[in-house]
Design an enzyme around this catalytic site. Sequence first.
Site, PDB file in Angstrom:
ATOM      1  N   ASP A   1       0.838  -1.192   0.000  1.00 42.33           N
ATOM      2  CA  ASP A   1       0.000   0.000   0.000  1.00 42.33           C
ATOM      3  C   ASP A   1       0.876   1.246   0.000  1.00 42.33           C
ATOM      4  O   ASP A   1       1.837   1.326  -0.757  1.00 42.33           O
ATOM      5  CB  ASP A   1      -0.960  -0.036   1.194  1.00 42.33           C
ATOM      6  CG  ASP A   1      -2.037   1.012   1.050  1.00 42.33           C
ATOM      7  OD1 ASP A   1      -1.877   2.102   1.608  1.00 42.33           O
ATOM      8  OD2 ASP A   1      -3.013   0.752   0.349  1.00 42.33           O
TER       9      ASP A   1
ATOM     10  N   TYR B   1      -2.992  11.283   1.307  1.00 42.44           N
ATOM     11  CA  TYR B   1      -3.480  11.248  -0.072  1.00 42.44           C
ATOM     12  C   TYR B   1      -3.363  12.625  -0.712  1.00 42.44           C
ATOM     13  O   TYR B   1      -3.024  12.748  -1.891  1.00 42.44           O
ATOM     14  CB  TYR B   1      -4.938  10.781  -0.094  1.00 42.44           C
ATOM     15  CG  TYR B   1      -5.101   9.328   0.245  1.00 42.44           C
ATOM     16  CD1 TYR B   1      -5.337   8.382  -0.747  1.00 42.44           C
ATOM     17  CD2 TYR B   1      -5.008   8.886   1.558  1.00 42.44           C
ATOM     18  CE1 TYR B   1      -5.476   7.044  -0.440  1.00 42.44           C
ATOM     19  CE2 TYR B   1      -5.142   7.554   1.876  1.00 42.44           C
ATOM     20  CZ  TYR B   1      -5.376   6.633   0.874  1.00 42.44           C
ATOM     21  OH  TYR B   1      -5.492   5.312   1.183  1.00 42.44           O
TER      22      TYR B   1
ATOM     23  N   HIS C   1      -5.238  -7.461  -0.609  1.00 44.47           N
ATOM     24  CA  HIS C   1      -4.501  -6.259  -0.269  1.00 44.47           C
ATOM     25  C   HIS C   1      -3.804  -6.318   1.089  1.00 44.47           C
ATOM     26  O   HIS C   1      -2.718  -5.773   1.264  1.00 44.47           O
ATOM     27  CB  HIS C   1      -5.464  -5.066  -0.296  1.00 44.47           C
ATOM     28  CG  HIS C   1      -4.797  -3.766  -0.093  1.00 44.47           C
ATOM     29  ND1 HIS C   1      -3.987  -3.182  -1.049  1.00 44.47           N
ATOM     30  CD2 HIS C   1      -4.784  -2.917   0.970  1.00 44.47           C
ATOM     31  CE1 HIS C   1      -3.526  -2.039  -0.596  1.00 44.47           C
ATOM     32  NE2 HIS C   1      -3.996  -1.853   0.624  1.00 44.47           N
TER      33      HIS C   1
END
Length: 428
Positions: free
Chosen positions: A219, A349, A402
Amino acid sequence: MRRTAELHFIVVAVMAVGCASPASGPDAPLEDAVAEEAPVDPTTIRPFEIAVPDAVLEDLRARLARTRLPDQLEGADWDYGTELDYLTEFITYWRDEFDWREQERRLNEFDQFKTVIDDLDIHFIHQRSPEPDAVPLIITHGWPGSIAEFTKIIGPLTDPVAHGGDAEDAFHVVAPSMPGYGFSDKPRSPGFGPEQIAEVNAALMARLGYERYGIQGGDWGSIVSSRHAFNHPEQAIGLHLNMLVGGPPPGGDPTDGVPPEELERSQARRSFYTTAESGYSQIQGTKPQTLGYALNDSPAGQAAWIVEKFRAWCDCNGDPESIFTRDEMLTNITIYWVTQTATSSARLYYESSRAPTSGPMGRIEVPTGAAIFPYELFITPRKWAEASYNITHWTEMPRGGHFAAMEQPELFVEDLRSFFRPLRSGES
């Protein structure tokens, strides 16, 4: 070249320390006042133990009891987001049955520390192996993860003999909470992105006395770890990624030499992400502060925001509790709640495309291993990966998604061992 373009970028960490402040006021002992004013060496590595205050847990339960749930369309299931009946039962369990103190005890079985780097107090697990020739390894998580993702793998990595492995495969494991996540400090000014986190990780390993070490990430950790290896190749024995993100090499036909099945798989995973799973990233990448008011105030909202990702991003056929226990998911969610890091973690982000960098990231020449889990959000064709990384190890996993270290810890550990075996010679 930057690899942040289309990542969902997830994470990890822990909770607020429940130690009381020194006494103050006219009746405070003189020695306490002197101790408060004594300068503290910021380079000190201090032992740390998770101890969430009772008041924080009582407030959590009270907020859960007052949850105001929304309506849901008939037959909507999970199509519009987290399903109402599931969340109702999930937060009821969180309020009435989940035992944070037990999870806290389990997390505290690992050796944890804090130290100040770049004016931020950084929290990390540092679990040393009993094996004298163990290789240091730094592992970095992402969003919506935390150090809790690594609880199943730290034991087998640090003490392989006790878990049916060989002493020659041992690691000293360092697992930091990224700045803005878990028990690490939150960045206080704009511009703290993946490269800044990579530099914190490099400084941490140097402070621990590790001159050469392995680097691992998934990630956001894959982006941070890639930049770490690119900026500090002389320290990196090898780079291992369980989410390798990359586009086609520039120039020519991007499909040239790529097996059709790899192209189809890559496009299918990309389509899944862009059409059904990228909304959270758009919000966190543009308006993290606005979102943060809701998540920081409502534990039910925080749970809904994260549990949906556990369901959608793991290889579980729509049933996350077939892979994770409720306690495992809630431990991770509770970390975000008690540390109030919903907003600060989401800001990564926003910063990923705006934070300053030392320059574009070119091809990484450090030996790189890729663990390709079939339900990962992004799966890069090997030929594309080889244009950006010195790929020396490539494993097509039979299952998993994930949250690789939580979902398939045995596969994850064995792949790390296999990748690093030929790289260990001569390293300390």
